[in-house]
Design a protein around this motif. Structure first.
Motif, PDB file in Angstrom:
ATOM      1  N   TYR A  36      -1.748 -66.089 -39.226  1.00 28.18           N
ATOM      2  CA  TYR A  36      -1.805 -67.253 -38.328  1.00 28.18           C
ATOM      3  C   TYR A  36      -0.429 -67.901 -38.177  1.00 28.18           C
ATOM      4  O   TYR A  36      -0.127 -68.504 -37.149  1.00 28.18           O
ATOM      5  CB  TYR A  36      -2.815 -68.287 -38.853  1.00 28.18           C
ATOM      6  N   ARG A  37       0.396 -67.762 -39.197  1.00 27.77           N
ATOM      7  CA  ARG A  37       1.729 -68.388 -39.138  1.00 27.77           C
ATOM      8  C   ARG A  37       2.600 -67.773 -38.044  1.00 27.77           C
ATOM      9  O   ARG A  37       3.618 -68.356 -37.676  1.00 27.77           O
ATOM     10  CB  ARG A  37       2.433 -68.265 -40.486  1.00 27.77           C
ATOM     11  N   GLU A  38       2.213 -66.596 -37.549  1.00 28.68           N
ATOM     12  CA  GLU A  38       2.998 -65.975 -36.474  1.00 28.68           C
ATOM     13  C   GLU A  38       2.822 -66.731 -35.160  1.00 28.68           C
ATOM     14  O   GLU A  38       3.613 -66.575 -34.238  1.00 28.68           O
ATOM     15  CB  GLU A  38       2.565 -64.509 -36.269  1.00 28.68           C
ATOM     16  N   TYR A  42      -2.906 -63.618 -34.741  1.00 27.15           N
ATOM     17  CA  TYR A  42      -2.128 -64.069 -33.583  1.00 27.15           C
ATOM     18  C   TYR A  42      -2.939 -63.824 -32.303  1.00 27.15           C
ATOM     19  O   TYR A  42      -3.094 -64.715 -31.463  1.00 27.15           O
ATOM     20  CB  TYR A  42      -0.791 -63.317 -33.516  1.00 27.15           C
ATOM     21  N   GLU A  98      -2.271 -73.607 -37.045  1.00 29.56           N
ATOM     22  CA  GLU A  98      -1.886 -74.091 -38.376  1.00 29.56           C
ATOM     23  C   GLU A  98      -3.081 -74.006 -39.331  1.00 29.56           C
ATOM     24  O   GLU A  98      -4.153 -74.547 -39.029  1.00 29.56           O
ATOM     25  CB  GLU A  98      -1.411 -75.548 -38.282  1.00 29.56           C
ATOM     26  N   LYS A 114      -1.858 -78.322 -32.087  1.00 30.28           N
ATOM     27  CA  LYS A 114      -2.074 -77.013 -32.718  1.00 30.28           C
ATOM     28  C   LYS A 114      -3.553 -76.829 -33.038  1.00 30.28           C
ATOM     29  O   LYS A 114      -4.247 -77.803 -33.369  1.00 30.28           O
ATOM     30  CB  LYS A 114      -1.278 -76.930 -34.020  1.00 30.28           C
ATOM     31  N   ARG A 172      -0.945 -65.785 -43.581  1.00 30.81           N
ATOM     32  CA  ARG A 172       0.369 -65.328 -43.074  1.00 30.81           C
ATOM     33  C   ARG A 172       0.270 -64.926 -41.605  1.00 30.81           C
ATOM     34  O   ARG A 172       1.169 -65.214 -40.819  1.00 30.81           O
ATOM     35  CB  ARG A 172       0.871 -64.140 -43.905  1.00 30.81           C
ATOM     36  N   TYR A 199       1.375 -71.793 -50.084  1.00 26.73           N
ATOM     37  CA  TYR A 199       1.495 -71.911 -48.625  1.00 26.73           C
ATOM     38  C   TYR A 199       1.503 -73.374 -48.160  1.00 26.73           C
ATOM     39  O   TYR A 199       1.410 -73.640 -46.963  1.00 26.73           O
ATOM     40  CB  TYR A 199       0.363 -71.132 -47.944  1.00 26.73           C
TER      41      TYR A 199
END
Ligand SMILES: NC(=O)c1ccc[n+]([C@@H]2O[C@H](COP(=O)([O-])OP(=O)(O)OC[C@H]3O[C@@H](n4cnc5c(N)ncnc54)[C@H](O)[C@@H]3O)[C@@H](O)[C@H]2O)c1
Length: 346
Positions: free
Chosen positions: A21-23, A304, A28, A3, A19, A47
């Motif tokens: 980047y979490r998509e 993203y 990570e 990652k 949030r 988080y």
């Protein structure tokens, strides 16, 4: 593939980056930094991010980070971005790119010489209605665009007296550099970035100056800005931006393009952060309004797409070079307002 490891500096809007980047399954967020120690602890816990720093420099000293998001006040964008790029990190920097076009140029130069990507978070480009309109414009639905108008007004929406937004030395300006940067980018992006030639503009602090004086807070930026921009192909764009204005709506955004075959509007539903898109055209002597009733539902966050552009080695969807075009216009608007005369955009 491992990652990509990400750091986020500045934890106001920076939480939206975490949030976002979490998509992406290949991304990570492993490190965060903010001068406010309580905020770092709070966000770290929320988080589950273990590496927590109370200075940007500590985070930028980590040599395993692939990407860093710069989400600090405007004054720090240039220095933190240049440092990150120099240490081999790709940078997603919040808007505006910097305090002025000179800073933007230094950031672009660092990105080129270090061969690292620099994207600016023009988040409204990732609005589904905007994406749908951009596709129609690029497909030629409007014909030749000759005029545009872009607006963001707030009835009363000054982001905090006494904070950094109202101090020119930290923000570079007021409503124009804060809100106007988004609406200017939206119009220029839809118009495919014509070359600007002239700007005539003015700014005011009519509603905020008396309040700041009364409560004895530093506030040396504008609450209202208006400009007319002429491009070298004869196209014109008018800009109206405010944090405070005596109008009926509390939040009003609208960008219109006028073309030979059709026109468009992208706007918010008054007072809400919800958007609509409409096209207007003529066929066989009849006038049609075409409202977008379905929009792409698979639109992801700007974070993203930034990660995707790195993995796939393609252009970022909001390159720093375009942010420089926006910044040159912001500079010209402020200069025209200061001089009280039209200025050439250089
Ligand atoms: N894309 C958007 O829609 C959007 C929305 C809001 C803000 N922004 C931009 O994001 C940036 C931050 O705005 P915000 O609303 O989050 O502000 P904020 O004041 O809410 O948060 C900024 C944070 O940065 C921290 N900070 C300040 N200086 C720092 C430094 N030198 N090093 C590390 N941390 C530092 C502060 O402690 C604070 O927690 C600005 O450039 C703003 O224009 C963009």
């Amino acid at each position: 593939m491992d990652k990509l490891k990400i750091g986020v500096i500045g934890l106001g809007i920076g939480k939206t980056h975490i949030r976002g980047y979490r998509e992406h399954p290949q991304a990570e967020v492993v490190a965060i930094a903010d001068l406010n120690a309580n905020r770092v602890e709070e966000v770290g816990r929320e988080y589950n991010i273990k590496r927590r720093y109370t200075s940007a420099e500590e985070l930028l000293g980590q040599d395993d980070l692939d990407i860093v998001s710069i989400c600090t006040p405007n004054k720090f964008h240039m220095q933190q971005s240049v440092t990150a790029l120099g240490r081999g990190m790709h940078v997603l920097c919040e808007k505006p790119i910097g305090m002025n076009a000179d800073e933007a140029r230094q950031m672009i130069e660092a990105s080129r010489s270090c061969d690292r990507r620099l994207m600016i978070n023009f988040s409204y480009r990732f609005n589904p209605q905007a994406i749908a309109l951009k596709k129609r414009v690029d497909d030629g639905a409007l014909g030749g665009v000759y005029f545009a108008r872009t607006v963001w007004h707030r009835r009363r929406g000054v982001p905090g007296f006494g904070g950094w937004f109202g101090r020119k030395s930290l923000s570079g300006g007021g409503a124009l550099i804060d809100l106007g940067v988004h609406r200017l980018d939206m119009a220029l992006w839809l118009m495919d970035f014509p070359e600007p030639e002239w700007v005539i503009a003015n700014t005011w602090d009519a509603l905020t100056a008396p309040v700041a004086e009364q409560i004895e807070k530093t506030f040396d930026v504008e609450d209202f800005a208006a400009a007319t921009i002429r491009f070298n192909n004869g196209t014109m764009l008018t800009v109206e931006i405010s944090w405070a204005a005596n109008i009926e709506h509390y939040e009003l955004m609208e960008t219109r393009l006028y073309g030979t075959h059709g026109g468009l509007v992208h706007r918010n539903i008054p007072d809400k952060y919800e958007y609509e898109a409409e096209l207007f055209f003529e066929q066989d002597g009849d006038q049609y309004d075409q409202k977008l009733s379905s929009t792409p539902d698979d639109v992801k966050s700007s974070m993203y797409y930034f990660v995707e552009s790195i993995i796939e080695n393609k252009e970022t969807p909001a390159p720093a070079e375009e942010a420089l075009q926006v910044q040159k216009l912001l500079d010209a608007i402020y200069l025209s307002a200061e001089k009280g005369e039209p200025v050439r955009v250089s």
